[in-house]
Write an enzyme that holds these catalytic residues in place. Structure first.
Site, PDB file in Angstrom:
ATOM      1  N   ARG A  16      37.354 -24.995  22.359  1.00 29.70           N
ATOM      2  CA  ARG A  16      36.752 -23.655  22.413  1.00 29.70           C
ATOM      3  C   ARG A  16      35.296 -23.768  21.989  1.00 29.70           C
ATOM      4  NH1 ARG A  16      37.943 -19.907  19.139  1.00 29.70           N
ATOM      5  NH2 ARG A  16      38.601 -21.254  17.431  1.00 29.70           N
ATOM      6  N   ARG A  32      29.495 -15.102  21.775  1.00 33.02           N
ATOM      7  CA  ARG A  32      29.519 -13.699  21.324  1.00 33.02           C
ATOM      8  C   ARG A  32      28.643 -12.851  22.241  1.00 33.02           C
ATOM      9  NH1 ARG A  32      28.169 -14.860  15.054  1.00 33.02           N
ATOM     10  NH2 ARG A  32      30.049 -16.037  14.531  1.00 33.02           N
ATOM     11  N   ARG A  60      32.151 -41.456  11.505  1.00 25.66           N
ATOM     12  CA  ARG A  60      30.720 -41.349  11.764  1.00 25.66           C
ATOM     13  C   ARG A  60      30.046 -41.134  10.405  1.00 25.66           C
ATOM     14  NH1 ARG A  60      27.866 -43.045  15.703  1.00 25.66           N
ATOM     15  NH2 ARG A  60      26.499 -41.239  15.836  1.00 25.66           N
ATOM     16  N   ARG A 103      19.110 -32.437  13.005  1.00 21.11           N
ATOM     17  CA  ARG A 103      18.612 -31.168  12.451  1.00 21.11           C
ATOM     18  C   ARG A 103      17.680 -31.418  11.289  1.00 21.11           C
ATOM     19  NH1 ARG A 103      23.945 -28.402   9.536  1.00 21.11           N
ATOM     20  NH2 ARG A 103      24.507 -30.123   8.177  1.00 21.11           N
ATOM     21  N   GLU A 106      18.405 -35.187   9.322  1.00 14.51           N
ATOM     22  CA  GLU A 106      19.730 -35.812   9.352  1.00 14.51           C
ATOM     23  C   GLU A 106      19.859 -36.691  10.599  1.00 14.51           C
ATOM     24  OE1 GLU A 106      23.072 -33.233   8.915  1.00 14.51           O
ATOM     25  OE2 GLU A 106      22.300 -32.306   7.085  1.00 14.51           O
ATOM     26  N   TYR A 141      38.756 -33.678   8.477  1.00 13.43           N
ATOM     27  CA  TYR A 141      37.547 -32.911   8.184  1.00 13.43           C
ATOM     28  C   TYR A 141      37.959 -31.564   7.602  1.00 13.43           C
ATOM     29  CZ  TYR A 141      33.118 -30.572   8.443  1.00 13.43           C
ATOM     30  OH  TYR A 141      31.961 -29.892   8.108  1.00 13.43           O
ATOM     31  N   ASP A 192      36.739 -27.955   5.625  1.00  8.30           N
ATOM     32  CA  ASP A 192      35.746 -27.050   5.061  1.00  8.30           C
ATOM     33  C   ASP A 192      36.037 -26.905   3.566  1.00  8.30           C
ATOM     34  OD1 ASP A 192      34.195 -26.480   7.305  1.00  8.30           O
ATOM     35  OD2 ASP A 192      35.570 -24.916   7.999  1.00  8.30           O
TER      36      ASP A 192
END
Length: 369
Positions: A171, A175, A248, A279, A299, A346, A348
């Site tokens: 996905r 928006r 990574r 970034r 980065e 991973y 959050d």
């Protein structure tokens, strides 16, 4: 001295466990191989600017219990993540929203934007996406893919999008409102005074020893406590005897600049392939602080090798099969494995905290029974 629990790692998982066990009256020792607490959320004060030493960390969650939990230690600010993308000098809003579509095509209404995306997706009609490139185009069309996904993704993974599996982006957030808030969660912010302050508060009353590598003297440290909670890489715990899990990694180039404001935003992504970094972070904007200087970090994604910090697990079929084998080995150890490195996942930050709280609750119920 004998401890009830030895916790290996002072990141979020280890620190939450240490706090909760100490509350229960357990004697806890936390050790960490780094020279500081906090793991990858460690922040360092640079003359009033809290520098995120291991990449930007923005706390966001829909779980009010977790939001209240972290705010019980420190106050969080109202930072809203609204990153920008720089593609060949053009600035575009993220996530993909009506501002982005207007910047790309001049569309002003949701219907116009939907029609444009539908038109661009047509090239994938009747084709089952077999790689990331095809999957992205089937979701958002070629313009968004070429400008905002392709280069950034190839830098992040070190591989051509045609060689990456489609499932990586099942996905994509699209928006049809003029809303630049990257996260849709109800609660979002950054701790006032930095994440190190949050970890310090969690570890009040806990013995902490730094610059200690548990794996170099594993048998000794296994004897100092009745129970062990291990948050390091699961394959390293077993001396990589089944093979190494792949990651990574990231390299950070941080510099102090003697000007008040460098880029006007906390996060700007550089999405073209030819620019080697993904970034630039300008740390002062996370805290809205006023200083005469600023600190920025570029980065650079990189292939992980021995000695590098593992950041992103490569959850492909080969690595997941290997992880499952290590997880089976772990069942025979009298050790609790938790956190992103032990679970090869991973996470959050709010998920790490929830996982740690669940682990302690399970321990408590087991002990009670």
């Amino acid at each position: 001295m004998k401890y009830d629990y030895l916790i290996v790692g002072s990141g979020l998982f280890g620190s939450v466990c240490a706090h909760e066990l100490t509350k229960q009256g357990k004697k806890v020792l936390v050790i960490d191989k780094r020279g500081h607490i906090g793991g990858n959320i460690y922040t360092e004060n640079n003359n009033g600017i809290q520098v995120h030493k291991y990449g930007a960390h923005i706390f966001h969650t829909n779980d009010k219990e977790i939001w209240d939990y972290v705010n019980s230690f420190v106050e969080f600010n109202r930072f809203t993540n609204a990153p920008l993308a720089n593609y060949k000098g053009q600035l575009l809003n993220l996530p993909f929203n009506m501002n982005t579509f207007y910047q790309l095509w001049g569309t002003k209404t949701p219907e116009e934007a939907k029609a444009k995306i539908a038109e661009q997706r047509k090239e994938m009609d009747g084709i089952e996406p077999s790689n990331l490139e095809e999957q992205a185009i089937s979701l958002v069309g070629r313009d968004i893919y070429e400008k905002l996904i392709k280069g950034y993704t190839e830098k992040q993974w070190g591989r051509d999008c045609k060689d990456l599996p489609a499932f990586i982006i099942r996905r994509l957030p699209v928006r049809f409102t003029y809303d630049n808030n990257y996260f849709s969660d109800n609660y979002q912010g950054v701790p006032k005074g930095g994440y190190t302050k949050l970890i310090e508060k969690m570890l009040v009353g806990v013995e902490v020893r730094l610059n200690i590598d548990f794996l170099k003297d594993k048998e000794y440290y296994k004897r100092v406590a009745d129970n062990i909670i291990y948050t390091g890489p699961i394959d390293e715990y077993f001396d990589n005897k089944l093979g190494k899990l792949e990651y990574r990694s990231l390299e950070f180039k941080t510099r102090t600049i003697e000007q008040e404001n460098y880029q006007g935003n906390a996060v700007i992504n550089y999405t073209e392939r030819d620019i080697p970094f993904t970034r630039i972070i300008e740390h002062k904007h996370f805290d809205h602080v006023t200083t005469n200087h600023t600190v920025v970090t570029e980065e650079y994604p990189s292939e992980w090798k021995e000695g590098d910090e593992p950041y992103y697990p490569i959850n492909d079929e080969r690595n997941m099969q290997l992880f499952k084998q290590y997880r089976e080995l772990a069942k025979s150890e009298n050790v609790i494995f938790g956190g992103r490195l032990s679970e090869y996942k991973y996470y959050d930050m709010h998920q790490v905290i929830r996982s740690a709280l669940n682990k302690i609750a399970k321990l408590e119920s087991t002990n009670d029974s």
